[in-house]
Design a protein around this motif. Structure first.
Motif, short mmCIF file in Angstrom:
data_model
loop_
_atom_site.label_atom_id
_atom_site.label_comp_id
_atom_site.label_asym_id
_atom_site.label_seq_id
_atom_site.Cartn_x
_atom_site.Cartn_y
_atom_site.Cartn_z
N THR A 1 -15.15 -25.44 8.62
CA THR A 1 -14.85 -24.06 8.27
C THR A 1 -14.73 -23.21 9.53
OG1 THR A 1 -16.09 -24.30 6.21
CG2 THR A 1 -15.67 -22.06 6.99
N ILE A 2 -13.74 -22.33 9.52
CA ILE A 2 -13.55 -21.42 10.65
C ILE A 2 -14.28 -20.12 10.35
CG2 ILE A 2 -11.84 -20.12 11.99
CD1 ILE A 2 -9.83 -22.38 11.30
N LYS A 3 -15.27 -19.80 11.17
CA LYS A 3 -16.09 -18.62 10.92
C LYS A 3 -16.03 -17.61 12.07
CE LYS A 3 -19.46 -21.01 7.97
NZ LYS A 3 -20.89 -21.38 7.81
N LYS A 4 -15.97 -18.10 13.31
CA LYS A 4 -16.05 -17.19 14.46
C LYS A 4 -14.86 -17.42 15.40
CE LYS A 4 -19.93 -15.93 16.28
NZ LYS A 4 -20.09 -14.59 15.71
N ILE A 5 -14.22 -16.33 15.77
CA ILE A 5 -13.05 -16.37 16.64
C ILE A 5 -13.29 -15.44 17.82
CG2 ILE A 5 -10.56 -15.93 16.84
CD1 ILE A 5 -10.35 -16.43 13.82
N LEU A 6 -13.00 -15.93 19.02
CA LEU A 6 -13.14 -15.12 20.23
C LEU A 6 -11.75 -14.73 20.74
CD1 LEU A 6 -14.70 -13.86 22.58
CD2 LEU A 6 -14.73 -16.13 23.67
N ILE A 7 -11.54 -13.43 20.87
CA ILE A 7 -10.31 -12.91 21.45
C ILE A 7 -10.64 -12.46 22.88
CG2 ILE A 7 -8.46 -11.20 21.23
CD1 ILE A 7 -8.62 -13.17 18.89
N THR A 8 -10.02 -13.06 23.87
CA THR A 8 -10.40 -12.79 25.26
C THR A 8 -9.68 -11.56 25.80
OG1 THR A 8 -8.72 -14.34 26.09
CG2 THR A 8 -10.92 -15.22 25.68
N GLN A 9 -9.75 -10.49 25.04
CA GLN A 9 -9.18 -9.20 25.40
C GLN A 9 -10.15 -8.10 24.96
OE1 GLN A 9 -5.23 -9.01 23.57
NE2 GLN A 9 -4.32 -9.36 25.58
N PRO A 10 -9.95 -6.87 25.44
CA PRO A 10 -10.81 -5.77 24.99
C PRO A 10 -10.66 -5.52 23.49
CG PRO A 10 -9.61 -5.15 26.97
CD PRO A 10 -9.01 -6.45 26.50
N ARG A 11 -11.70 -5.00 22.89
CA ARG A 11 -11.65 -4.65 21.47
C ARG A 11 -10.60 -3.57 21.24
NH1 ARG A 11 -15.10 -5.03 17.09
NH2 ARG A 11 -14.91 -3.36 15.54
N PRO A 12 -9.78 -3.69 20.21
CA PRO A 12 -8.79 -2.64 19.91
C PRO A 12 -9.46 -1.29 19.72
CG PRO A 12 -8.34 -4.62 18.62
CD PRO A 12 -9.67 -4.83 19.28
N GLU A 13 -8.78 -0.24 20.15
CA GLU A 13 -9.36 1.10 20.08
C GLU A 13 -9.36 1.66 18.66
OE1 GLU A 13 -7.27 3.48 22.87
OE2 GLU A 13 -8.07 2.43 24.62
N SER B 1 -6.27 -1.89 13.61
CA SER B 1 -5.68 -3.06 14.25
C SER B 1 -5.51 -4.19 13.24
CB SER B 1 -6.57 -3.55 15.40
OG SER B 1 -6.17 -4.84 15.83
N PRO B 2 -4.39 -4.91 13.30
CA PRO B 2 -4.20 -6.04 12.38
C PRO B 2 -5.24 -7.14 12.55
CG PRO B 2 -2.48 -5.98 14.07
CD PRO B 2 -3.21 -4.68 14.16
N TYR B 3 -5.93 -7.16 13.68
CA TYR B 3 -7.00 -8.14 13.86
C TYR B 3 -8.08 -7.95 12.79
CZ TYR B 3 -5.55 -10.08 18.38
OH TYR B 3 -4.88 -10.74 19.39
N PHE B 4 -8.41 -6.71 12.50
CA PHE B 4 -9.50 -6.45 11.56
C PHE B 4 -9.08 -6.75 10.11
CE2 PHE B 4 -10.42 -3.43 15.13
CZ PHE B 4 -11.40 -4.22 15.69
N GLU B 5 -7.83 -6.53 9.82
CA GLU B 5 -7.31 -6.91 8.50
C GLU B 5 -7.36 -8.42 8.34
OE1 GLU B 5 -5.90 -7.11 4.77
OE2 GLU B 5 -6.62 -5.32 5.83
N LEU B 6 -7.03 -9.11 9.42
CA LEU B 6 -7.11 -10.58 9.42
C LEU B 6 -8.53 -11.05 9.15
CD1 LEU B 6 -5.21 -13.12 10.25
CD2 LEU B 6 -6.47 -13.02 12.40
N ALA B 7 -9.50 -10.39 9.80
CA ALA B 7 -10.90 -10.77 9.63
C ALA B 7 -11.35 -10.57 8.18
CB ALA B 7 -11.77 -9.93 10.57
#
Length: 266
Positions: A15-27, A31-37
């Protein structure tokens, strides 16, 4: 222990539970990242693996490159754009309105609007985010332009430089900033990630600067850009998620595709 690049069957199906994005958190929370989460019930962490340090104008002058003498500028990142115009401002250089800009992606090209009046006949970008597609665009203008390829002091794309040389282009590669690895050892020691996404070759280098004996151990690796993908593979890691691609123009889109195929939506 699984060697770099190797994956067990269990790792491939876990199961995929934790993903690391090696960039600053979106302001913005939009952000579509949070919709994905939310959509796939995964936890996203944001941690920059690198930081940039601008080269001061007084040091840039030592390179003896007259920016105003060049008619075309090649950009492969927003950072390069930021530092190019920073140097121009510090040195009080006026950029001609006739200057042409050749960008690796449309997103990079659109970022130019922060600094110039965006005109389609002066701004060009590759069709799919690869060097080859950018070369196809540059090729149409190479006879009449003198090119600048602003890049990092400790990282330039050898493929771009080689192409410019092979095609007898007149060009210079001004160093306008340097890339420095952040200390992320403690951060990485606290959590095991199912997916780590990289956006620059320097980000991959930073991983091994922090953990020289890093073992992938089934962690899925994502990479944005052909140069980052190459850096991942040259480091002996297995590349699982690649962007941009025809159906995945962004890292978010590539993650969406991967998660849709490997997890159940919320």
């Amino acid at each position: 222990m699984v060697k770099n690049g190797a994956k067990s069957v269990a790792a491939a199906t876990q199961t995929i539970k934790k993903i690391l994005i090696t960039q600053p958190r979106p302001e913005t929370d939009k952000s579509p990242y949070f919709e994905l989460a939310r959509k796939y019930s995964v936890e996203l962490d944001f941690q920059p693996f690198i930081r940039l340090e601008g080269i001061p104008a007084k040091d840039f002058r030592k390179q003896k490159i007259e920016i105003a003498n060049y008619t075309g500028v090649i950009f492969t990142s927003r950072n390069a754009i930021d530092h190019f115009f920073r140097i121009c401002e510090e040195m009080k250089i006026n950029i001609s309105q006739d200057t042409k800009y050749f960008c690796i992606t449309e997103a990079v090209a659109l970022y130019l609007q922060k600094f110039i009046l965006y005109r389609k006949r002066k701004v060009f970008y590759g069709a799919d985010g690869t060097n080859k597609s950018m070369f196809d665009v540059i090729n149409k203008h190479k006879e009449n332009e003198k090119f600048l390829y602003p890049c990092s002091e400790n990282q330039q794309d050898n493929e771009i430089v080689s192409w410019l040389k092979a095609n007898n282009c007149e060009f210079a590669t001004p160093f306008m900033y340097r890339t420095i690895s952040n200390d992320v050892k403690d951060f990485l020691s606290k959590t095991e990630y199912d997916i780590i996404c990289f956006f620059t070759p320097s980000g991959v280098k930073s991983l091994f600067d922090n953990i020289p004996a890093y073992q992938q151990n089934g962690t899925r690796i994502g990479a944005f850009g052909s140069n980052t993908s190459r850096a991942v593979e040259e480091a002996g890691l297995t590349l699982d998620i690649k962007a941009p691609a025809p159906q995945a123009p962004s890292m978010v889109a590539a993650l969406e595709q991967y998660l849709a195929a490997h997890t159940k939506k919320k």
